[in-house]
Design an enzyme around this catalytic site. Structure first.
Site, short mmCIF file in Angstrom:
data_model
loop_
_atom_site.label_atom_id
_atom_site.label_comp_id
_atom_site.label_asym_id
_atom_site.label_seq_id
_atom_site.Cartn_x
_atom_site.Cartn_y
_atom_site.Cartn_z
N HIS A 72 29.00 62.28 33.07
CA HIS A 72 28.30 61.68 31.92
C HIS A 72 27.81 62.69 30.89
CE1 HIS A 72 27.81 57.57 33.60
NE2 HIS A 72 27.88 58.21 34.75
N LYS A 116 16.33 56.47 21.58
CA LYS A 116 17.12 57.13 22.62
C LYS A 116 16.24 58.24 23.19
CE LYS A 116 20.30 57.95 19.42
NZ LYS A 116 21.53 57.55 20.04
N ARG A 117 16.67 58.92 24.26
CA ARG A 117 15.86 60.04 24.74
C ARG A 117 15.75 61.10 23.64
NH1 ARG A 117 13.93 60.29 30.23
NH2 ARG A 117 13.44 62.45 29.76
N LYS A 175 20.70 65.31 20.00
CA LYS A 175 20.76 63.97 19.40
C LYS A 175 20.27 63.99 17.95
CE LYS A 175 20.10 61.68 23.90
NZ LYS A 175 21.21 60.73 24.14
N THR A 223 25.32 54.38 24.50
CA THR A 223 25.47 52.94 24.76
C THR A 223 24.54 52.16 23.84
OG1 THR A 223 23.96 53.29 26.62
CG2 THR A 223 26.29 52.98 27.15
N LYS A 266 24.79 48.49 21.67
CA LYS A 266 23.80 47.40 21.68
C LYS A 266 23.38 47.05 20.25
CE LYS A 266 22.53 49.38 26.05
NZ LYS A 266 21.71 50.42 26.71
C1 F58 Z 1 24.08 59.72 29.41
N1 F58 Z 1 23.59 60.68 30.34
C2 F58 Z 1 24.87 60.36 28.27
N2 F58 Z 1 22.01 61.44 31.83
O1 F58 Z 1 24.07 61.31 27.62
C3 F58 Z 1 25.28 59.26 27.29
O2 F58 Z 1 26.07 59.79 26.28
C4 F58 Z 1 26.06 58.18 28.04
O3 F58 Z 1 26.29 57.09 27.22
C5 F58 Z 1 25.27 57.70 29.25
O4 F58 Z 1 24.93 58.80 30.08
C6 F58 Z 1 26.06 56.72 30.09
O5 F58 Z 1 27.32 57.22 30.37
C7 F58 Z 1 22.38 60.51 30.90
O6 F58 Z 1 21.67 59.56 30.63
C8 F58 Z 1 20.83 61.50 32.45
O7 F58 Z 1 19.87 60.83 32.11
C9 F58 Z 1 20.71 62.46 33.61
C10 F58 Z 1 19.56 62.09 34.53
C11 F58 Z 1 19.36 63.11 35.62
C12 F58 Z 1 19.19 64.51 35.10
C13 F58 Z 1 20.33 64.89 34.20
C14 F58 Z 1 20.57 63.86 33.09
#
Ligand code: F58
Length: 829
Positions: A373, A564-565, A570, A672, A676
C-alpha cells in the site's frame, strides 16, 4: 441436525425478534431492554435504549449468520479467504446493520412509538476506530464487498482497547486523548473464549527426536500469552450471507500466572499479567513511518499466530491432509504487518506437524497473497535481527532458511551479481542487520499486488524491481474501490433517493448502473434537484462546522475540501499556500470579485511527527487570520474540523463541491477519498498520482482539474537538482506568501514558530510544493471560473457520479477473487 433443531426452537420461542413488523420490532426492543440490559422504562438511560436497539438489530443478523453457517456445514469443502489486517475502520455498525437487514424504517417507527428518535440513538454509537487511515478503511470496504458477493471469508485483526486517538485543538495545536470505544461495551461482539490460542515469545530452540525417529526443531518459548477471539458480524447487502470479523485480544495465560503464584510472588504475577494484556491495548497511531517498537512486533506476531492457528482449527474440522490446505484456504496479507504469518505457518507445518521443508514450503507459497500500500521507502517495515533473536528465535531461523534457499535461486539465475543479492536478500546487513518484511512477503506469496495502476507499475520498476524482473508472474494490479453502500447509500440518503428515482433500484450492488445518470446531466429539472440536494448536505455540514469550530460558513460558497491523514507528501501545505495567495489578492484589491470558498480540512497527524503537527497549527493559524478579517467577509472561510473519522467523513463527502487530491506525483499509492468525493458529485483538483489518473480517465478531462508535474517530470527535476529557492524568487505571489509566514503574519508576529516550515519550503521541499505552486494556483483560477457556471458545474458533478461505477469495492473484490483467491461464492440456503 442439531443446529437446525435449535434454530426452529429459537424461532418458535422468539420469532417476534426477527419478524419484519413494527409491532415485533417494538416488542423485541422492550424485550432486550428488560432481559438483556435488565432495565425498565423509569431507569433506562439513553445508552440502555441504544443497546436494546443494537441487540434487536443484532438478532436479525444472528438469524442470517446461523443460516450461513448451516450452508458451510452442509458443503464441508468450502474454500475460504482469510483477510489478515492489523487495522479495520468499519464505521458505525448500526447504520449498516439496519440497512442490510432492511429494518431502518421499522426501527424508526417502532422507536418513535416508544418515544425515541432513531437518529439520536445512532449518534450514541462509538465507531470502532481500529485503524489509522486508508489502509484500515479499505479493509472494511473489502469485508463489506466479500460478504455482499457471498465470498466465504473471515477477516482477522486485533481487538485494540484503544483505537486511533481522539483529536482536539488547543490554541490551534493538535491534542491527543485516548479513544475508549469500548467504554460502554460493544453490543455487536460475540466473545469466543472457547477458541483461545496460546502464543509464545522468546526462549530457545533445540533439536529433539520425535516419536517417528525424525529430528525436529523444538521451540520452547520463555513466555506465553493467550489470544481470545471475539467476532463481529459482517452482513452482505442484498443477500442473507453473513461473514465475520474476528478480532484477537491478549489475555494473560493462566499457567504462567500460577508459576509465579506458586513461589508466592503475587505482585510480580499481577505485573506480568498486566504486561501480557498490554499487548493488544493500543493501536500505533503512525502512518507511513513504522516506529520499530518491540510491542508493535509483538502485536503483529500475536494476531498472526492466533489467526493461523484458527485457520488450521477450522481446516481440521472437516479435513485431515494438510497437503490439501491451499484448496481450502487463501490468505490475503494487507500490507506487511501480518507477514509473519508466512514463517509461522512454516513453523507449525514443520515443527508441530512433522512436515519436511519442501512440502511445507509448497503449501505455504500457494497460500499467501500480498498487497502493498505504499511507495515511500521509509514506510517499508524492517525489524532488527536482534529483536527477532530475542522475541522470535524460531521464526528467525526459518527466515534465514527461506533466505538461503531463495538467494541460491537468485545466484543461479544471475551468477556473479553480488549487488543484486544484497538488494534482494531478506536481510539488510548495513548499518544494522534488519529483516526486510516486504522482501519476505514477496518471496513467500504467489501474488503481489499494488493498489492502482501507477502504483503497481512503480512497484515493479522501483520498489520491488529486482523481484518483478525475476518473478514477473507474481505481480498484478488491483485498483482500490470503495463501498457504495457506506459512501453513498448510507452517508448520502438524499442523493441516493434521487439516484434511485432516476436509475431504479439495485445500483447499490451494481454501481455500473450509475452510468444511466449520464442522460440526466442534460435535464435541467434533474440538475436542479441534484443541486438542491448538494445544498441541503452543505447546510447540514455547516451546522456541524459551527458546532465544532464556532465558525459560521456560507453554504452558498464553494466547499473546497481536503480530508486525509496529515503527511508532507499529501501537501496540505500547497493548499495552505493557495489560501494565503487568495487572501493576499483580496487584501490588495478589496473589491475583488472572486468565487466565495469555504476551505475545509480534516486530518490527524501522527503524535510523533513534528512537522505534520506544525502544519496543523499553521492551517489553524491561517484560519484565525482569514476568518477574522473584515475585508475578507464571506468570500473566504477556513476551518479545520477536529477528529476526522469515518462518522465525520460520512457527513463531509456528500457536502463537497471540490475534492483536493494534490499529493506529489509518485507518492500516493492510490487514495480512496478521491473516489468517495467523486462518487458524491464533487469535482477533483488533482495531480497525476495514484488512482486520480484512473478517475480522470473515466470521468473525462472536461470534468476533472489536473495540474502539476507528472511522475517522470518529478524524477527529471530531482535528477537535475531541484532548487526551491529559485521558484520563490521568481514568483511574486509565492514570495509574498512565504515572506509573510516568515515574518509572523500568521503567528501573531512570532517569527520563529513556523521557521522550520519556511526553511523546508526554501531549502529542501522534498515534495515540490514550490515547483507545483504556479500550476496549482492557475488550475484553481480555472476552478473559480467553472464554479460560476452553475449549470455546467452541475453537469460535471452528475457525470462524475455517473462514471464512478468502476471504483466500487465490489469490482475490486471480484477481481481479487477471479484473479487471486479463486474461491467459489456460496450464497446461503
Ligand atoms: C494507504 N496506506 C495509502 N497506510 O497511503 C493510500 O494511498 C491507499 O489508498 C490506502 O493505503 C489503501 O490502499 C495507509 O493507509 C497506513 O495507514 C499504514 C498503517 C500502519 C503503519 C504504516 C502505514
Amino acid at each position: 441436525m442439531i443446529d437446525k433443531g435449535i434454530q426452529e426452537l429459537a424461532h418458535q420461542a422468539g420469532n417476534h425478534r426477527v419478524e419484519l413488523t413494527v409491532e415485533a420490532f417494538k416488542k423485541a426492543v422492550v424485550d432486550n431492554l428488560y432481559y438483556v440490559r435488565g432495565q425498565g422504562a423509569l431507569t433506562a438511560s439513553k445508552n440502555d435504549i441504544y443497546s436494546a436497539l443494537a441487540y434487536t438489530v443484532r438478532d436479525y443478523l444472528i438469524d442470517r449468520f446461523r443460516k450461513t453457517i448451516d450452508t458451510y456445514s452442509h458443503q464441508k469443502n468450502v474454500k475460504f479467504v482469510y483477510y489478515l489486517s492489523a487495522e479495520y475502520l468499519p464505521g458505525k455498525q448500526i447504520t449498516q446493520n439496519l440497512l442490510y437487514t432492511g429494518t431502518t424504517e421499522l426501527a424508526k417507527l417502532a422507536l418513535a412509538e416508544l418515544g425515541f428518535d432513531l437518529d439520536e440513538l445512532i449518534e450514541i454509537e462509538a465507531e470502532p476506530a481500529l485503524g489509522n487511515g486508508g489502509l484500515g478503511r479499505l479493509a472494511a470496504c473489502y469485508m463489506d464487498s466479500m460478504a455482499t458477493l457471498n465470498i466465504p471469508s473471515i477477516a482477522y485483526g486485533i481487538n485494540y482497547e484503544f483505537g486511533i486517538f481522539k483529536q482536539s485543538f488547543q490554541n490551534g495545536f493538535q491534542m491527543e486523548t485516548p479513544d475508549e470505544w469500548l467504554y460502554y461495551g460493544n453490543p455487536w461482539e460475540f466473545p469466543q473464549s472457547d477458541n483461545r490460542v496460546e502464543v509464545g515469545f522468546g526462549g530457545q530452540t533445540t533439536l529433539v527426536t520425535g516419536t517417528d525417529g525424525k529430528i525436529h526443531v523444538h521451540w520452547k518459548p520463555e513466555k506465553t500469552v493467550l489470544g481470545e477471539p471475539t467476532h463481529m458480524l459482517v452482513p452482505g447487502y442484498g443477500t442473507s450471507n453473513m461473514n465475520v470479523l474476528r478480532l484477537w485480544k491478549a489475555k494473560a495465560s493462566k499457567e504462567f500466572d500460577f508459576q509465579l503464584f506458586d513461589i508466592g510472588d503475587y505482585a510480580r504475577a499481577a505485573e506480568q499479567k498486566i504486561s501480557s494484556e498490554n499487548l493488544s491495548k493500543v493501536l500505533y497511531p503512525n502512518d507511513h513511518s513504522p516506529q520499530g517498537r518491540e510491542l508493535r512486533l509483538k502485536q503483529e506476531y500475536f494476531f498472526v499466530s492466533c489467526s493461523i492457528h484458527d485457520i488450521l482449527r477450522r481446516f481440521f474440522a472437516f479435513q485431515d491432509n494438510l497437503e490439501n490446505l491451499p484448496d481450502y484456504a487463501v490468505i490475503q496479507l494487507n500490507d506487511t504487518h501480518p507477514v509473519l504469518a508466512i514463517p509461522e505457518l512454516m513453523r507449525i507445518l514443520m515443527d508441530e506437524h512433522g512436515m519436511e521443508w519442501d512440502a511445507a514450503w509448497k503449501i505455504t507459497r500457494n497460500m499467501f497473497a500480498y498487497t502493498c500500500h505504499t511507495l515511500l521507502p521509509e514506510a517499508l517495515e524492517k525489524w532488527p535481527v536482534s529483536l527477532f533473536e530475542y522475541l522470535l528465535p524460531r521464526h528467525l531461523e526459518i527466515i534465514y532458511d527461506i533466505n538461503a534457499r531463495f538467494l541460491d535461486e537468485v545466484k543461479s539465475r544471475y551468477p556473479n551479481d553480488l549487488d543484486r543479492i544484497i538488494r534482494m536478500s531478506l536481510i539488510e546487513e548495513n548499518p544494522e542487520r534488519m529483516v526486510r518484511m516486504a522482501n519476505l512477503a514477496t518471496v513467500g506469496s504467489f501474488s503481489v499486488n499494488g493498489v492502482a495502476e501507477l502504483h503497481t507499475s512503480l512497484l515493479q520498476s522501483l520498489v520491488l524491481k529486482d523481484f518483478s524482473i525475476m518473478m514477473p508472474e507474481k505481480f498484478n494490479n488491483k485498483t482500490n474501490g470503495v463501498s457504495p453502500r457506506r459512501f453513498l447509500r448510507i452517508s448520502n440518503p438524499r442523493l441516493s433517493g434521487l439516484i434511485t428515482a432516476a436509475v431504479g433500484d439495485g445500483w447499490e450492488a451494481n454501481l455500473n448502473q450509475l452510468k444511466e445518470l449520464e442522460q440526466y446531466a442534460s435535464d435541467a429539472a434533474f440538475r436542479q434537484s441534484w443541486r438542491v440536494i448538494k445544498g441541503q448536505n452543505k447546510v447540514e455540514l455547516s451546522e456541524i462546522i459551527l458546532k465544532q469550530t464556532g465558525v459560521r460558513v456560507t453554504p452558498d460558497s464553494m466547499f473546497d475540501i481536503m480530508v486525509k491523514r496529515l503527511h508532507e507528501y499529501k501537501r496540505q501545505t500547497l493548499k495552505a499556500l493557495h489560501i494565503i495567495t487568495l487572501y493576499n489578492r483580496i487584501k490588495n484589491n478589496p473589491d475583488l470579485q472572486i468565487t466565495p470558498r469555504t476551505f475545509i480540512f480534516g486530518a490527524k497527524a501522527a503524535p510523533g511527527y513534528h512537522m505534520a503537527k506544525m502544519i496543523i497549527k499553521f492551517i489553524n493559524s491561517i484560519a484565525e487570520v482569514v476568518n477574522q478579517d473584515l475585508d475578507i467577509g464571506d468570500r473566504m472561510k477556513v476551518v479545520f474540523l477536529p477528529n476526522f473519522n469515518v462518522t465525520l467523513a460520512e457527513k463531509i463527502y456528500p457536502a463537497a463541491n471540490l475534492s483536493e487530491q494534490i499529493s506529489m506525483a509518485g507518492k500516493e499509492a492510490s487514495g480512496t477519498g478521491n473516489m468517495k468525493f467523486a462518487l458524491n458529485g464533487a469535482l477533483t483538483v488533482g495531480t497525476l498520482d495514484g488512482a486520480n489518473i484512473e478517475i480522470l480517465e473515466r470521468v473525462g478531462e472536461g470534468n476533472f482539474f489536473t495540474f502539476g508535474l507528472s511522475v517522470d517530470e518529478v524524477f527529471d527535476l530531482k535528477s537535475r537538482g531541484y532548487k526551491p529557492y529559485v521558484y520563490y524568487e521568481n514568483q511574486p505571489e509565492l514570495k509574498l506568501a512565504i515572506d509573510q509566514i516568515s515574518n509572523g503574519v500568521f503567528s501573531g508576529g512570532d517569527k520563529n514558530l513556523f521557521k522550520p516550515l519556511v526553511d523546508t519550503f526554501l531549502y529542501q521541499d522534498l515534495f515540490l510544493n514550490l515547483a507545483d505552486y504556479a500550476s496549482y494556483v492557475h488550475c484553481q483560477d480555472q476552478v473559480d471560473k467553472a464554479f460560476v457556471d452553475v449549470e455546467e458545474w452541475t453537469k460535471k458533478s452528475i457525470l462524475n457520479s455517473a462514471r464512478m461505477g468502476f471504483f466500487s469495492s465490489d469490482r475490486a473484490v471480484r477481481q481479487y477473487n477471479d484473479e487471486i483467491w479463486k474461491v467459489k461464492p456460496l450464497p446461503p440456503g
